[in-house]
Design a protein around this motif. Structure first.
Motif, PDB file in Angstrom:
ATOM      1  N   PHE A  57       0.828  -1.209   0.000  1.00  0.00           N
ATOM      2  CA  PHE A  57       0.000   0.000   0.000  1.00  0.00           C
ATOM      3  C   PHE A  57       0.862   1.258   0.000  1.00  0.00           C
ATOM      4  CE2 PHE A  57      -2.768  -3.207   1.804  1.00  0.00           C
ATOM      5  CZ  PHE A  57      -4.023  -2.900   1.301  1.00  0.00           C
ATOM      6  N   PHE A  58       0.464   2.230  -0.812  1.00  0.00           N
ATOM      7  CA  PHE A  58       1.032   3.579  -0.771  1.00  0.00           C
ATOM      8  C   PHE A  58      -0.102   4.481  -0.303  1.00  0.00           C
ATOM      9  CE2 PHE A  58       3.945   1.406  -3.492  1.00  0.00           C
ATOM     10  CZ  PHE A  58       5.162   2.076  -3.416  1.00  0.00           C
ATOM     11  N   LEU A  59       0.010   5.033   0.916  1.00  0.00           N
ATOM     12  CA  LEU A  59      -1.082   5.787   1.519  1.00  0.00           C
ATOM     13  C   LEU A  59      -0.664   7.217   1.860  1.00  0.00           C
ATOM     14  CD1 LEU A  59      -2.334   3.093   4.094  1.00  0.00           C
ATOM     15  CD2 LEU A  59      -3.226   3.502   1.775  1.00  0.00           C
ATOM     16  N   ASP A  60      -1.476   8.155   1.417  1.00  0.00           N
ATOM     17  CA  ASP A  60      -1.260   9.549   1.783  1.00  0.00           C
ATOM     18  C   ASP A  60      -1.458   9.693   3.294  1.00  0.00           C
ATOM     19  OD1 ASP A  60      -0.913  12.248   1.735  1.00  0.00           O
ATOM     20  OD2 ASP A  60      -2.760  12.712   0.650  1.00  0.00           O
ATOM     21  N   VAL A  61      -0.562  10.381   3.961  1.00  0.00           N
ATOM     22  CA  VAL A  61      -0.675  10.540   5.409  1.00  0.00           C
ATOM     23  C   VAL A  61      -1.899  11.370   5.776  1.00  0.00           C
ATOM     24  CG1 VAL A  61       0.370  11.699   7.393  1.00  0.00           C
ATOM     25  CG2 VAL A  61       1.727  10.153   6.011  1.00  0.00           C
ATOM     26  N   LEU A  62      -2.211  12.398   4.988  1.00  0.00           N
ATOM     27  CA  LEU A  62      -3.405  13.211   5.208  1.00  0.00           C
ATOM     28  C   LEU A  62      -4.264  13.149   3.954  1.00  0.00           C
ATOM     29  CD1 LEU A  62      -1.837  16.352   6.935  1.00  0.00           C
ATOM     30  CD2 LEU A  62      -3.109  14.499   8.008  1.00  0.00           C
ATOM     31  N   THR A  67      -6.628  10.073   8.040  1.00  0.00           N
ATOM     32  CA  THR A  67      -5.184   9.958   7.835  1.00  0.00           C
ATOM     33  C   THR A  67      -4.856   8.569   7.296  1.00  0.00           C
ATOM     34  OG1 THR A  67      -4.653   9.026  10.012  1.00  0.00           O
ATOM     35  CG2 THR A  67      -4.829  11.435   9.847  1.00  0.00           C
ATOM     36  N   GLY A  68      -3.710   8.485   6.652  1.00  0.00           N
ATOM     37  CA  GLY A  68      -3.247   7.191   6.153  1.00  0.00           C
ATOM     38  C   GLY A  68      -3.002   6.212   7.290  1.00  0.00           C
ATOM     39  N   VAL A  69      -2.653   6.745   8.463  1.00  0.00           N
ATOM     40  CA  VAL A  69      -2.422   5.892   9.621  1.00  0.00           C
ATOM     41  C   VAL A  69      -3.725   5.218  10.047  1.00  0.00           C
ATOM     42  CG1 VAL A  69      -1.691   5.827  12.032  1.00  0.00           C
ATOM     43  CG2 VAL A  69      -0.482   7.299  10.411  1.00  0.00           C
ATOM     44  N   GLU A  70      -4.836   5.963  10.001  1.00  0.00           N
ATOM     45  CA  GLU A  70      -6.145   5.372  10.315  1.00  0.00           C
ATOM     46  C   GLU A  70      -6.475   4.242   9.357  1.00  0.00           C
ATOM     47  OE1 GLU A  70      -9.512   8.103  11.228  1.00  0.00           O
ATOM     48  OE2 GLU A  70      -8.022   9.670  10.876  1.00  0.00           O
ATOM     49  N   ILE A  71      -6.246   4.492   8.072  1.00  0.00           N
ATOM     50  CA  ILE A  71      -6.534   3.481   7.053  1.00  0.00           C
ATOM     51  C   ILE A  71      -5.658   2.255   7.270  1.00  0.00           C
ATOM     52  CG2 ILE A  71      -6.431   2.964   4.584  1.00  0.00           C
ATOM     53  CD1 ILE A  71      -7.040   5.965   4.108  1.00  0.00           C
ATOM     54  N   ALA A  72      -4.378   2.486   7.550  1.00  0.00           N
ATOM     55  CA  ALA A  72      -3.456   1.373   7.792  1.00  0.00           C
ATOM     56  C   ALA A  72      -3.878   0.567   9.015  1.00  0.00           C
ATOM     57  CB  ALA A  72      -2.030   1.900   7.965  1.00  0.00           C
ATOM     58  N   ASN A  73      -4.363   1.243  10.037  1.00  0.00           N
ATOM     59  CA  ASN A  73      -4.842   0.539  11.225  1.00  0.00           C
ATOM     60  C   ASN A  73      -6.033  -0.356  10.899  1.00  0.00           C
ATOM     61  OD1 ASN A  73      -3.223   1.103  13.528  1.00  0.00           O
ATOM     62  ND2 ASN A  73      -3.973   3.204  13.550  1.00  0.00           N
ATOM     63  N   VAL A  84       3.482  -1.103   4.045  1.00  0.00           N
ATOM     64  CA  VAL A  84       2.827   0.190   3.852  1.00  0.00           C
ATOM     65  C   VAL A  84       3.877   1.278   3.658  1.00  0.00           C
ATOM     66  CG1 VAL A  84       1.404   1.976   4.936  1.00  0.00           C
ATOM     67  CG2 VAL A  84       0.793  -0.432   5.203  1.00  0.00           C
ATOM     68  N   VAL A  85       3.675   2.091   2.631  1.00  0.00           N
ATOM     69  CA  VAL A  85       4.539   3.244   2.374  1.00  0.00           C
ATOM     70  C   VAL A  85       3.676   4.486   2.562  1.00  0.00           C
ATOM     71  CG1 VAL A  85       5.989   4.442   0.700  1.00  0.00           C
ATOM     72  CG2 VAL A  85       5.892   1.931   0.694  1.00  0.00           C
ATOM     73  N   PHE A  86       4.076   5.374   3.452  1.00  0.00           N
ATOM     74  CA  PHE A  86       3.303   6.596   3.682  1.00  0.00           C
ATOM     75  C   PHE A  86       3.834   7.728   2.809  1.00  0.00           C
ATOM     76  CE2 PHE A  86       2.307   4.507   7.816  1.00  0.00           C
ATOM     77  CZ  PHE A  86       0.918   4.520   7.687  1.00  0.00           C
ATOM     78  N   LEU A  87       2.895   8.518   2.282  1.00  0.00           N
ATOM     79  CA  LEU A  87       3.214   9.643   1.404  1.00  0.00           C
ATOM     80  C   LEU A  87       2.838  10.950   2.109  1.00  0.00           C
ATOM     81  CD1 LEU A  87       1.421   8.091  -1.695  1.00  0.00           C
ATOM     82  CD2 LEU A  87       3.884   7.981  -1.235  1.00  0.00           C
ATOM     83  N   THR A  88       3.721  11.932   2.083  1.00  0.00           N
ATOM     84  CA  THR A  88       3.413  13.183   2.776  1.00  0.00           C
ATOM     85  C   THR A  88       4.219  14.334   2.200  1.00  0.00           C
ATOM     86  OG1 THR A  88       3.307  14.225   4.956  1.00  0.00           O
ATOM     87  CG2 THR A  88       5.207  12.823   4.513  1.00  0.00           C
ATOM     88  N   VAL A  89       3.801  15.544   2.533  1.00  0.00           N
ATOM     89  CA  VAL A  89       4.541  16.727   2.093  1.00  0.00           C
ATOM     90  C   VAL A  89       5.498  17.203   3.174  1.00  0.00           C
ATOM     91  CG1 VAL A  89       2.770  17.492   0.479  1.00  0.00           C
ATOM     92  CG2 VAL A  89       2.660  18.226   2.869  1.00  0.00           C
ATOM     93  N   SER A  90       5.387  16.627   4.384  1.00  0.00           N
ATOM     94  CA  SER A  90       6.302  17.010   5.467  1.00  0.00           C
ATOM     95  C   SER A  90       6.502  15.823   6.400  1.00  0.00           C
ATOM     96  CB  SER A  90       5.741  18.192   6.261  1.00  0.00           C
ATOM     97  OG  SER A  90       4.679  17.762   7.082  1.00  0.00           O
ATOM     98  N   LYS A  91       7.467  15.940   7.297  1.00  0.00           N
ATOM     99  CA  LYS A  91       7.772  14.872   8.242  1.00  0.00           C
ATOM    100  C   LYS A  91       7.004  15.054   9.560  1.00  0.00           C
ATOM    101  CE  LYS A  91      12.435  14.225   6.371  1.00  0.00           C
ATOM    102  NZ  LYS A  91      13.888  14.231   6.657  1.00  0.00           N
TER     103      LYS A  91
END
Length: 241
Positions: A57-62, A67-73, A84-91
């Protein structure tokens, strides 16, 4: 076939990422199938099917109102152990994602072909190795098997070993947990009690004198196993960050 799911509400970025994934797959002779999702509602609607068929999975963090974390959970709760690979514009949200043990955390503006290729190859190696793993056991004169990735924990009652999965009991056979440990011969499983041998992947937390699984099942920790359990669980988390 290697099934990939990409979920991001930025359509241009999502399509460009998919093009890069397809390019790297062709280069490395990997047959892939990409499932695109532009909203969290879409992916959650298909969560049951995706948890069973998707390999990475490639999931946008927001993404929209989640959030992508919710989806991953949600995926982990359904039994998916896909990378799971998280995608984001910031850390900014990196620490929120650590409990999922992501394969990688990609900053969108820094995504390069070399990094996409590295992640794709690593994901296929992880999934290929894990999918090939089987646990074999005998019931009477019949030899049966189950994918190790589906096993949440083993329980022993007298001389009967019971295999438990997220969907409930999967089989029973005569043996001991010591014999099961020898057959598994890896660090994916850890003894937490004289009666339980657990898959580290499904453990959500080690809390007080209990192990809490992703489906909220809880099992007691035997006092003689506490120190080794905490050490192995910590090492497992660090290896999979």
């Amino acid at each position: 076939m290697f099934n990939i799911c990409v979920c991001d509400d930025e359509e241009l970025f999502l399509n460009n990422l998919c093009i890069k994934l397809e390019k790297m797959a062709v280069k490395n002779n990997i047959e892939i199938n990409i499932h695109k999702y532009f909203s969290s509602d879409q992916i959650l609607f298909d969560i049951e099917t995706l948890s069973e068929k998707i390999d990475c999975f490639f999931l946008d963090v927001l993404i929209d109102n989640r959030t992508g974390v919710e989806i991953a959970n949600h995926l982990r709760m359904k039994g998916s152990n896909a990378p799971v690979v998280f995608l984001t514009v910031s850390k900014e949200h990196v620490f929120d994602a650590l409990e999922i043990m992501p394969l990688h955390y990609l900053i969108k503006q820094e995504v390069q072909d070399e990094k996409i290729e590295e992640i794709l190859l690593k994901a296929t190696q992880i999934v290929g190795k894990y999918k090939a793993a089987k646990f074999f056991y005998k019931v009477g004169h019949e030899l049966r098997s189950i994918d190790i990735e589906k096993i949440m924990y083993f329980e022993v009652l007298k001389r009967i070993v019971i295999i438990h999965t997220l969907n409930g009991e999967a089989g029973r056979f005569y043996s001991t947990l010591e014999m099961v440990e020898k057959q598994l011969d890896n660090k994916q499983f850890v003894r937490i009690h004289r009666s339980y041998l657990c898959n580290l992947f499904y453990i959500d937390k080690v809390q007080n004198k209990q192990v809490i699984f992703r489906d909220r099942t809880s099992l007691p920790i035997g006092s003689k196993y506490t120190k080794a359990l905490k050490a192995e669980y910590t090492q497992y988390m660090l290896r999979n960050l």
